[in-house]
Design a protein around this motif. Structure first.
Motif, PDB file in Angstrom:
ATOM      1  N   ALA A  67       0.828  -1.207   0.000  1.00 59.25           N
ATOM      2  CA  ALA A  67       0.000   0.000   0.000  1.00 59.25           C
ATOM      3  C   ALA A  67       0.860   1.253   0.000  1.00 59.25           C
ATOM      4  CB  ALA A  67      -0.920  -0.008   1.218  1.00 59.25           C
ATOM      5  N   ARG A  68       1.941   1.241   0.779  1.00 56.00           N
ATOM      6  CA  ARG A  68       2.814   2.417   0.815  1.00 56.00           C
ATOM      7  C   ARG A  68       3.521   2.614  -0.528  1.00 56.00           C
ATOM      8  NH1 ARG A  68       4.590   6.196   4.006  1.00 56.00           N
ATOM      9  NH2 ARG A  68       6.578   7.179   3.465  1.00 56.00           N
ATOM     10  N   THR A  69       3.918   1.518  -1.154  1.00 54.58           N
ATOM     11  CA  THR A  69       4.575   1.627  -2.457  1.00 54.58           C
ATOM     12  C   THR A  69       3.636   2.240  -3.485  1.00 54.58           C
ATOM     13  OG1 THR A  69       6.024  -0.248  -1.991  1.00 54.58           O
ATOM     14  CG2 THR A  69       5.673   0.302  -4.304  1.00 54.58           C
ATOM     15  N   ALA A  70       2.372   1.831  -3.472  1.00 58.96           N
ATOM     16  CA  ALA A  70       1.392   2.404  -4.406  1.00 58.96           C
ATOM     17  C   ALA A  70       1.219   3.897  -4.145  1.00 58.96           C
ATOM     18  CB  ALA A  70       0.062   1.684  -4.265  1.00 58.96           C
ATOM     19  N   LYS A  71       1.196   4.289  -2.872  1.00 54.57           N
ATOM     20  CA  LYS A  71       1.074   5.702  -2.526  1.00 54.57           C
ATOM     21  C   LYS A  71       2.289   6.487  -2.994  1.00 54.57           C
ATOM     22  CE  LYS A  71       0.505   8.715   1.539  1.00 54.57           C
ATOM     23  NZ  LYS A  71       0.362   8.736   3.023  1.00 54.57           N
ATOM     24  N   GLU A  72       3.472   5.921  -2.837  1.00 55.46           N
ATOM     25  CA  GLU A  72       4.697   6.602  -3.270  1.00 55.46           C
ATOM     26  C   GLU A  72       4.747   6.731  -4.790  1.00 55.46           C
ATOM     27  OE1 GLU A  72       7.807   4.323  -1.487  1.00 55.46           O
ATOM     28  OE2 GLU A  72       7.745   5.476   0.397  1.00 55.46           O
ATOM     29  N   GLU A  73       4.249   5.724  -5.490  1.00 52.16           N
ATOM     30  CA  GLU A  73       4.224   5.798  -6.953  1.00 52.16           C
ATOM     31  C   GLU A  73       3.320   6.931  -7.417  1.00 52.16           C
ATOM     32  OE1 GLU A  73       3.094   1.889  -8.120  1.00 52.16           O
ATOM     33  OE2 GLU A  73       5.122   1.059  -7.915  1.00 52.16           O
ATOM     34  N   ALA A  74       2.201   7.122  -6.728  1.00 50.29           N
ATOM     35  CA  ALA A  74       1.306   8.232  -7.067  1.00 50.29           C
ATOM     36  C   ALA A  74       1.994   9.570  -6.797  1.00 50.29           C
ATOM     37  CB  ALA A  74       0.010   8.120  -6.270  1.00 50.29           C
ATOM     38  N   SER A  75       2.699   9.666  -5.696  1.00 51.75           N
ATOM     39  CA  SER A  75       3.424  10.899  -5.380  1.00 51.75           C
ATOM     40  C   SER A  75       4.524  11.153  -6.404  1.00 51.75           C
ATOM     41  CB  SER A  75       4.027  10.808  -3.973  1.00 51.75           C
ATOM     42  OG  SER A  75       3.015  10.696  -2.991  1.00 51.75           O
ATOM     43  N   ARG A  76       5.225  10.108  -6.773  1.00 52.73           N
ATOM     44  CA  ARG A  76       6.311  10.257  -7.754  1.00 52.73           C
ATOM     45  C   ARG A  76       5.769  10.794  -9.078  1.00 52.73           C
ATOM     46  NH1 ARG A  76       7.690   5.487  -7.573  1.00 52.73           N
ATOM     47  NH2 ARG A  76       9.151   5.714  -5.833  1.00 52.73           N
ATOM     48  N   ALA A  77       4.622  10.262  -9.499  1.00 58.75           N
ATOM     49  CA  ALA A  77       4.021  10.727 -10.750  1.00 58.75           C
ATOM     50  C   ALA A  77       3.612  12.192 -10.634  1.00 58.75           C
ATOM     51  CB  ALA A  77       2.811   9.859 -11.097  1.00 58.75           C
ATOM     52  N   ALA A  78       3.073  12.578  -9.476  1.00 54.63           N
ATOM     53  CA  ALA A  78       2.666  13.975  -9.273  1.00 54.63           C
ATOM     54  C   ALA A  78       3.873  14.907  -9.312  1.00 54.63           C
ATOM     55  CB  ALA A  78       1.933  14.122  -7.947  1.00 54.63           C
ATOM     56  N   PHE A  79       4.961  14.528  -8.652  1.00 55.26           N
ATOM     57  CA  PHE A  79       6.153  15.373  -8.628  1.00 55.26           C
ATOM     58  C   PHE A  79       6.800  15.450 -10.003  1.00 55.26           C
ATOM     59  CE2 PHE A  79       6.704  14.002  -3.934  1.00 55.26           C
ATOM     60  CZ  PHE A  79       5.703  14.883  -3.569  1.00 55.26           C
ATOM     61  N   GLY A 111       5.246  15.407 -12.665  1.00 56.56           N
ATOM     62  CA  GLY A 111       4.387  16.297 -13.442  1.00 56.56           C
ATOM     63  C   GLY A 111       4.464  17.747 -13.014  1.00 56.56           C
ATOM     64  N   GLY A 112       5.278  18.039 -12.004  1.00 59.67           N
ATOM     65  CA  GLY A 112       5.493  19.420 -11.584  1.00 59.67           C
ATOM     66  C   GLY A 112       4.774  19.847 -10.326  1.00 59.67           C
ATOM     67  N   GLN A 113       3.974  18.963  -9.740  1.00 63.90           N
ATOM     68  CA  GLN A 113       3.269  19.358  -8.525  1.00 63.90           C
ATOM     69  C   GLN A 113       4.252  19.454  -7.351  1.00 63.90           C
ATOM     70  OE1 GLN A 113       0.296  16.586  -7.033  1.00 63.90           O
ATOM     71  NE2 GLN A 113      -0.958  18.247  -6.231  1.00 63.90           N
ATOM     72  N   LEU A 114       4.011  20.400  -6.473  1.00 62.79           N
ATOM     73  CA  LEU A 114       4.845  20.571  -5.297  1.00 62.79           C
ATOM     74  C   LEU A 114       4.338  19.720  -4.139  1.00 62.79           C
ATOM     75  CD1 LEU A 114       5.302  24.454  -5.302  1.00 62.79           C
ATOM     76  CD2 LEU A 114       6.988  22.733  -6.004  1.00 62.79           C
ATOM     77  N   GLY A 115       5.275  19.289  -3.294  1.00 68.46           N
ATOM     78  CA  GLY A 115       4.892  18.543  -2.112  1.00 68.46           C
ATOM     79  C   GLY A 115       3.971  19.339  -1.203  1.00 68.46           C
ATOM     80  N   LEU A 116       4.142  20.655  -1.166  1.00 69.04           N
ATOM     81  CA  LEU A 116       3.265  21.504  -0.357  1.00 69.04           C
ATOM     82  C   LEU A 116       1.802  21.330  -0.741  1.00 69.04           C
ATOM     83  CD1 LEU A 116       5.272  24.858  -0.221  1.00 69.04           C
ATOM     84  CD2 LEU A 116       4.767  23.337   1.712  1.00 69.04           C
ATOM     85  N   ASP A 117       1.565  21.176  -2.042  1.00 71.21           N
ATOM     86  CA  ASP A 117       0.190  21.027  -2.517  1.00 71.21           C
ATOM     87  C   ASP A 117      -0.258  19.566  -2.495  1.00 71.21           C
ATOM     88  OD1 ASP A 117      -0.111  23.813  -3.109  1.00 71.21           O
ATOM     89  OD2 ASP A 117       1.183  23.485  -4.857  1.00 71.21           O
ATOM     90  N   TYR A 127       0.603  17.134  -0.564  1.00 63.92           N
ATOM     91  CA  TYR A 127       0.348  16.658   0.791  1.00 63.92           C
ATOM     92  C   TYR A 127      -0.513  17.614   1.617  1.00 63.92           C
ATOM     93  CZ  TYR A 127       4.192  13.430  -0.222  1.00 63.92           C
ATOM     94  OH  TYR A 127       4.992  12.471  -0.779  1.00 63.92           O
ATOM     95  N   GLY A 128      -1.003  18.700   0.999  1.00 65.39           N
ATOM     96  CA  GLY A 128      -1.831  19.651   1.715  1.00 65.39           C
ATOM     97  C   GLY A 128      -1.106  20.354   2.845  1.00 65.39           C
ATOM     98  N   LEU A 129       0.168  20.686   2.618  1.00 57.84           N
ATOM     99  CA  LEU A 129       0.996  21.245   3.688  1.00 57.84           C
ATOM    100  C   LEU A 129       0.891  22.761   3.811  1.00 57.84           C
ATOM    101  CD1 LEU A 129       4.181  19.046   3.222  1.00 57.84           C
ATOM    102  CD2 LEU A 129       2.343  18.776   4.897  1.00 57.84           C
ATOM    103  N   ARG A 130       0.285  23.411   2.854  1.00 56.91           N
ATOM    104  CA  ARG A 130       0.139  24.869   2.983  1.00 56.91           C
ATOM    105  C   ARG A 130      -0.720  25.207   4.200  1.00 56.91           C
ATOM    106  NH1 ARG A 130       2.452  27.271  -1.280  1.00 56.91           N
ATOM    107  NH2 ARG A 130       2.588  26.085  -3.236  1.00 56.91           N
ATOM    108  N   GLU A 131      -1.777  24.416   4.417  1.00 53.44           N
ATOM    109  CA  GLU A 131      -2.621  24.636   5.586  1.00 53.44           C
ATOM    110  C   GLU A 131      -1.842  24.412   6.883  1.00 53.44           C
ATOM    111  OE1 GLU A 131      -3.273  22.745   3.041  1.00 53.44           O
ATOM    112  OE2 GLU A 131      -5.073  23.580   2.070  1.00 53.44           O
ATOM    113  N   THR A 132      -0.913  23.473   6.848  1.00 56.62           N
ATOM    114  CA  THR A 132      -0.084  23.214   8.030  1.00 56.62           C
ATOM    115  C   THR A 132       0.801  24.412   8.340  1.00 56.62           C
ATOM    116  OG1 THR A 132      -0.079  20.843   7.550  1.00 56.62           O
ATOM    117  CG2 THR A 132       1.627  21.664   9.044  1.00 56.62           C
ATOM    118  N   LEU A 133       1.381  25.010   7.296  1.00 60.87           N
ATOM    119  CA  LEU A 133       2.210  26.189   7.507  1.00 60.87           C
ATOM    120  C   LEU A 133       1.397  27.326   8.132  1.00 60.87           C
ATOM    121  CD1 LEU A 133       4.295  26.288   4.194  1.00 60.87           C
ATOM    122  CD2 LEU A 133       5.072  25.548   6.457  1.00 60.87           C
TER     123      LEU A 133
END
Length: 236
Positions: A188-200, A202-208, A210-216
């Motif tokens: 399950a974690r590997t599948a999640k990481e693969e989705a993140s890898r594809a997003a990154f 494609g240019g998406q930032l980790g802040l977006d 993982y929804g980290l802007r709200e955390t900041l």
């Protein structure tokens, strides 16, 4: 120091061990809630090797490798030898002769919380090993110890038959009862990481992602231009 040699302990299933060997230590560690690491002091004598096996444990006196000789007899196909000492030691307790005997019995590798030697020969033999030290210092064979009893390395209890995973990132233990759970969680974690890898990719930032802007914002972290920040620092 007297001791005991325990024969035929229970082991994690070969199916689960082989499945876990497909995942890195970091992945399995995270998947199990960041548990099981044996500490950053255990380093490989080779690179780009990943293994998993069932633990055959050894508790030895420092500078004495008698019980490693006793443990060889208890090792079999798919096992991984795990050695520690009753107090800290860096003596070279294991070398290529031990590795030759273990390879003959189908052992997948070694984790030793002490010293190792003959590292060039071990690499040539392709016998994977992780150790706390590399030292040519020799040992004796004079003191009793134990084989296939629970041992502690890096604050983690390792029992005979538990799963040991090791790669360039370190070494971890998966309790034999949790091996199947670890396989499922790692997938399950590997599948999640693969989705993140594809997003990154494609240019998406980790802040977006993982929804980290709200955390900041929640933590009170602000964005300021260089000029405004410089004025604030100067008290202007």
């Amino acid at each position: 120091m007297s001791g005991v040699i325990v024969t035929n302990p229970p082991k994690a299933s070969e199916k689960d061990v082989d499945a876990l060997s497909a995942y890195g230590v970091a992945t399995v560690h995270e998947a199990l809630g960041r548990t099981g690491l044996l500490g950053p002091h255990l380093r490989p004598v080779q690179q780009d090797v990943r293994i998993a096996g069932t633990a055959v444990t050894v508790l030895s006196w420092p500078g004495d490798n008698l019980m490693i000789h006793a443990a060889v007899e208890q090792c079999g196909e798919g096992d991984l030898l795990v050695v520690t000492t009753t107090s800290p030691s860096t003596d070279g307790m294991f070398g290529e002769l031990f590795a030759t005997a273990l390879q003959r019995r189908g052992v997948r590798g070694l984790v030793i919380n002490a010293g190792i030697r003959d590292t060039s020969e071990l690499r040539e033999m392709r016998f994977p090993a992780w150790s706390a030290a590399v030292s040519a210092q020799g040992t004796v064979k004079a003191t009793g110890g134990s084989v296939n009893v629970p041992v502690v390395i890096g604050g983690q209890v390792i029992r005979p038959g538990d799963v040991i995973l090791a790669d360039d990132d370190g070494v971890m233990c998966v309790p034999r009862e949790r091996a199947a759970e670890a396989v499922e969680a790692s997938a399950a974690r590997t599948a999640k990481e693969e989705a993140s890898r594809a997003a990154f990719a494609g240019g998406q930032l980790g802040l977006d992602h993982y929804g980290l802007r709200e955390t900041l914002v929640r933590l009170g972290v602000r964005y300021r231009s260089y000029e405004d920040h410089a004025r604030d620092e100067a008290g202007l």
